[in-house]
Design a protein around this motif. Structure first.
Motif, PDB file in Angstrom:
ATOM      1  N   GLY A 126      -7.101 -10.184  -0.305  1.00 40.26           N
ATOM      2  CA  GLY A 126      -7.928  -9.104  -0.820  1.00 40.26           C
ATOM      3  C   GLY A 126      -8.568  -8.208   0.214  1.00 40.26           C
ATOM      4  O   GLY A 126      -9.555  -7.531  -0.075  1.00 40.26           O
ATOM      5  N   THR A 179      -4.013 -11.024   3.267  1.00 41.64           N
ATOM      6  CA  THR A 179      -3.243 -10.109   2.426  1.00 41.64           C
ATOM      7  C   THR A 179      -4.036  -8.865   2.066  1.00 41.64           C
ATOM      8  O   THR A 179      -5.261  -8.868   2.036  1.00 41.64           O
ATOM      9  CB  THR A 179      -2.782 -10.783   1.116  1.00 41.64           C
ATOM     10  OG1 THR A 179      -3.860 -10.808   0.166  1.00 41.64           O
ATOM     11  CG2 THR A 179      -2.278 -12.192   1.357  1.00 41.64           C
ATOM     12  N   ALA A 184      -3.531  -5.348  -0.830  1.00 40.59           N
ATOM     13  CA  ALA A 184      -2.834  -5.072  -2.090  1.00 40.59           C
ATOM     14  C   ALA A 184      -2.003  -3.805  -2.092  1.00 40.59           C
ATOM     15  O   ALA A 184      -1.109  -3.655  -2.927  1.00 40.59           O
ATOM     16  CB  ALA A 184      -3.840  -5.018  -3.231  1.00 40.59           C
ATOM     17  N   SER A 185      -2.295  -2.879  -1.183  1.00 40.07           N
ATOM     18  CA  SER A 185      -1.621  -1.582  -1.224  1.00 40.07           C
ATOM     19  C   SER A 185      -1.319  -1.073   0.182  1.00 40.07           C
ATOM     20  O   SER A 185      -2.155  -1.231   1.090  1.00 40.07           O
ATOM     21  CB  SER A 185      -2.498  -0.559  -1.952  1.00 40.07           C
ATOM     22  OG  SER A 185      -2.014   0.752  -1.773  1.00 40.07           O
ATOM     23  N   CYS A 191       0.450  -8.035  -0.607  1.00 43.15           N
ATOM     24  CA  CYS A 191       0.538  -8.891  -1.784  1.00 43.15           C
ATOM     25  C   CYS A 191      -0.301  -8.307  -2.913  1.00 43.15           C
ATOM     26  O   CYS A 191      -1.523  -8.438  -2.923  1.00 43.15           O
ATOM     27  CB  CYS A 191       0.086 -10.319  -1.478  1.00 43.15           C
ATOM     28  SG  CYS A 191       0.271 -11.428  -2.900  1.00 43.15           S
ATOM     29  N   ASP A 192       0.367  -7.659  -3.827  1.00 42.11           N
ATOM     30  CA  ASP A 192      -0.257  -7.205  -5.068  1.00 42.11           C
ATOM     31  C   ASP A 192      -0.059  -8.332  -6.068  1.00 42.11           C
ATOM     32  O   ASP A 192       1.079  -8.653  -6.436  1.00 42.11           O
ATOM     33  CB  ASP A 192       0.428  -5.919  -5.544  1.00 42.11           C
ATOM     34  CG  ASP A 192      -0.169  -5.353  -6.821  1.00 42.11           C
ATOM     35  OD1 ASP A 192      -0.818  -6.113  -7.571  1.00 42.11           O
ATOM     36  OD2 ASP A 192       0.018  -4.152  -7.090  1.00 42.11           O
ATOM     37  N   ILE A 243     -10.453 -10.782  -4.999  1.00 39.27           N
ATOM     38  CA  ILE A 243      -9.703  -9.739  -5.688  1.00 39.27           C
ATOM     39  C   ILE A 243     -10.317  -9.503  -7.057  1.00 39.27           C
ATOM     40  O   ILE A 243     -10.554 -10.456  -7.810  1.00 39.27           O
ATOM     41  CB  ILE A 243      -8.224 -10.156  -5.865  1.00 39.27           C
ATOM     42  CG1 ILE A 243      -7.565 -10.410  -4.508  1.00 39.27           C
ATOM     43  CG2 ILE A 243      -7.448  -9.105  -6.646  1.00 39.27           C
ATOM     44  CD1 ILE A 243      -6.211 -11.104  -4.607  1.00 39.27           C
TER      45      ILE A 243
END
Length: 258
Positions: free
Chosen positions: A17, A42, A44-45, A67-68, A96
């Motif tokens: 996150g 990680t 997300a975008s 990692c989404d 997240i």
């Protein structure tokens, strides 16, 4: 020689996150690194890359992975990489949360079915999915963490949809702690107060909530992302070996005032 029970030396795991230097995930990754742990971190975008790349050195040069959590293939790849690199993991930090803007800013009774389902999936069920991936890699035990908020327990003005979602997350924490405890896997919810993160900025009247924390909490300040990270280190280390299934308030005591 007496070993330091607060040390994370030799421990390995995942912090999910990261968005920027104000992310709770950043505070956790930093604190875990300083305590001796090695992390996969990680985001997300791809849009976040320009904000997180300058932070790598302060987190101990962790491996960064896109990692989404809405994409099962990316979640599969994350845990496959952890298994390939270490053969095990000792901790997972899930930092997240998401809710669509219109659903978050409206009344709970007005939120859409789609918005509620999306918020629940990203903010709650993705933690359950990560735990399922982590379980076979925690053969010697471990610790799982999520981030919650006092609005899960009491009504906080403008927290709206996220209140029921975080309540579900806290309940899931307790059930998962009971289910995974026999394998030595501990599960915790960490409840920071108002922290000036990008996610928090999406809340209506967030500045008023933050001001209330700064002026009315017993310690007269907000918690920092580093405070949250230090709490996670304690709970993930051997010093926290007998604790599980709890919601830990890391909010300068603000929850006492609500």
């Amino acid at each position: 020689m007496v070993l330091n029970p607060f040390s994370m030396q030799g421990k390995v795991g995942i912090v999910a996150g990261l968005a920027n230097q104000d992310s709770i995930a950043f505070g956790c990754a930093q604190a875990l690194h300083h305590a001796g742990a090695e992390c996969l971190v990680t985001y997300a975008s791809p849009k976040a890359e320009k904000f997180i790349t300058p932070l790598i050195s302060t987190m101990g040069e962790p491996e960064l992975l896109l990692c989404d959590v809405q994409h099962d293939d990316q979640l599969d790849a994350l845990f496959a990489r952890a298994k390939e690199r270490w053969g095990r993991i000792d901790f997972v930090v899930h930092s997240i949360a998401y809710a669509p803007f219109d659903d978050l800013h409206g009344r709970v009774v007005d939120c859409s079915k789609e918005g509620f389902a999306l918020a629940m999936d990203i903010s709650c069920h993705s933690f359950i999915r990560m735990a399922k991936h982590a379980e076979p890699l925690m053969k010697e035990g471990g610790a799982l963490f999520n981030m919650t908020y006092y609005g899960a327990e009491k009504v906080v003005d403008n927290y709206n949809l996220m209140g029921p979602v975080k309540a579900a997350l806290e309940s899931a924490t307790r059930y998962m702690a009971a289910e995974l405890g026999p394998q030595g896997i501990r599960v915790h919810a960490v409840s920071p107060g108002a922290i000036r993160t990008r996610a928090a900025s999406g809340l209506k009247a967030f500045n008023e909530l933050a001001h209330d924390g700064e002026t009315r909490s017993p310690l007269r300040r907000l918690a920092s992302v580093q405070d949250v990270g230090n709490a996670v280190v304690y709970l993930a280390s051997d010093a926290g070996a007998s604790l599980t299934g709890l919601t830990h308030y890391v909010d300068a005591g603000h929850h006492l005032r609500f």
